[in-house]
Design a protein around this motif. Structure first.
Motif, short mmCIF file in Angstrom:
data_model
loop_
_atom_site.label_atom_id
_atom_site.label_comp_id
_atom_site.label_asym_id
_atom_site.label_seq_id
_atom_site.Cartn_x
_atom_site.Cartn_y
_atom_site.Cartn_z
N SER A 1 0.83 -1.20 0.00
CA SER A 1 0.00 0.00 0.00
C SER A 1 0.87 1.25 0.00
O SER A 1 0.56 2.23 -0.68
CB SER A 1 -0.92 0.02 1.22
N ARG A 2 1.95 1.23 0.77
CA ARG A 2 2.85 2.37 0.81
C ARG A 2 3.57 2.57 -0.52
O ARG A 2 3.76 3.70 -0.98
CB ARG A 2 3.86 2.21 1.95
N ILE A 3 3.95 1.47 -1.15
CA ILE A 3 4.61 1.56 -2.45
C ILE A 3 3.66 2.18 -3.47
O ILE A 3 4.04 3.10 -4.22
CB ILE A 3 5.08 0.16 -2.92
N ALA A 4 2.43 1.72 -3.50
CA ALA A 4 1.45 2.24 -4.46
C ALA A 4 1.19 3.72 -4.22
O ALA A 4 1.10 4.52 -5.17
CB ALA A 4 0.15 1.45 -4.36
N ALA A 5 1.08 4.13 -2.95
CA ALA A 5 0.85 5.54 -2.63
C ALA A 5 2.04 6.39 -3.05
O ALA A 5 1.88 7.50 -3.57
CB ALA A 5 0.58 5.70 -1.14
N ALA A 6 3.25 5.87 -2.85
CA ALA A 6 4.45 6.61 -3.24
C ALA A 6 4.52 6.79 -4.75
O ALA A 6 4.86 7.87 -5.25
CB ALA A 6 5.69 5.88 -2.73
N VAL A 7 4.20 5.75 -5.50
CA VAL A 7 4.20 5.83 -6.96
C VAL A 7 3.19 6.88 -7.44
O VAL A 7 3.49 7.70 -8.32
CB VAL A 7 3.91 4.46 -7.59
N ARG A 8 2.00 6.88 -6.85
CA ARG A 8 0.99 7.87 -7.24
C ARG A 8 1.46 9.30 -6.97
O ARG A 8 1.23 10.20 -7.78
CB ARG A 8 -0.32 7.60 -6.48
N HIS A 9 2.13 9.48 -5.85
CA HIS A 9 2.62 10.83 -5.52
C HIS A 9 3.65 11.30 -6.54
O HIS A 9 3.62 12.46 -6.98
CB HIS A 9 3.23 10.84 -4.12
N VAL A 10 4.56 10.43 -6.93
CA VAL A 10 5.60 10.80 -7.91
C VAL A 10 4.96 11.11 -9.26
O VAL A 10 5.40 12.04 -9.96
CB VAL A 10 6.66 9.68 -8.03
N GLU A 11 3.93 10.37 -9.63
CA GLU A 11 3.27 10.60 -10.92
C GLU A 11 2.68 12.00 -11.02
O GLU A 11 2.54 12.55 -12.12
CB GLU A 11 2.19 9.55 -11.14
#
Length: 202
Positions: A103-113
């Motif tokens: 979940s943290r990985i997915a949230a981090a990817v969304r933030h970078v996008e």
């Protein structure tokens, strides 16, 4: 939570004094939320953890926009048990959490996008150190997984990971690595070098 960074800026130009002193002004918008101290070795910025990397990004962009080769070196830390508590260093909701790793990985990817583009290409290499007991290697491997999905991953190197791309997503990726991996209230350190306008790109 005590969080901050010791930053040193190295412009490769005869006018290095002008570049450094001019770039320091980019920290002015952050001064109300940060303690900022500059000496002959580095600039200390202490404040909200989610604002550390935007502040470093703006400082570095101000120095590199002249087109000279410029390097930023930083040691970044949050939750250090050897530092005093400070009212400006408090946990920020959503900046780090104890959700499952995926979940943290997915949230981090969304933030970078969603990170804004700056027009300045940079290269960075860094090492993340989630300190203390517990499953620190799980956190490191999770961070590496995130980096490979960030869009700015270049390659793994000995002792560090290299990123390359626009400064906006690169600094956003560094921020997410710092905020989302390691124990939410634990001590996490990050060692960082960022370079722009290098004559020896590789």
């Amino acid at each position: 939570m005590f969080s901050g960074a010791q930053i040193s800026l190295y412009p490769m130009t005869d006018d290095f004094v002008g570049v450094i002193l001019g770039a320091i002004g980019a920290l002015d918008p952050y001064r109300s939320n940060f303690r900022i101290e500059t000496d002959d070795l580095s600039t200390l910025i202490v404040g909200p953890p989610e604002q550390l990397f935007p502040a470093m990004r703006d400082l570095f962009l101000a120095a590199s926009r002249r087109g000279v080769h410029c390097v930023l070196a930083a040691t970044v830390s949050r939750g250090c048990p050897g530092e005093p508590d400070d009212p400006i260093c408090t946990p920020i909701a959503g900046s780090s959490d104890d959700r499952p790793l995926e979940s943290r990985i997915a949230a981090a990817v969304r933030h970078v996008e969603t990170a804004p583009r700056t027009g300045q290409v940079v290269a960075a290499q860094f090492s993340l150190y989630p300190l203390g007991s517990g499953h620190h290697m799980d956190e490191i491997y999770g961070c590496i997984d995130f980096l490979k999905r960030s869009g700015v991953f270049d390659r793994s190197k000995n002792f560090c990971t290299k990123l390359c791309g626009d400064a906006g997503p690169v600094f956003a990726t560094l921020s997410e690595a710092f905020l989302r991996f390691g124990a939410p209230q634990g001590h996490v350190a990050l060692d960082l070098k960022v370079s722009a306008n290098s004559p020896s790109k590789a």
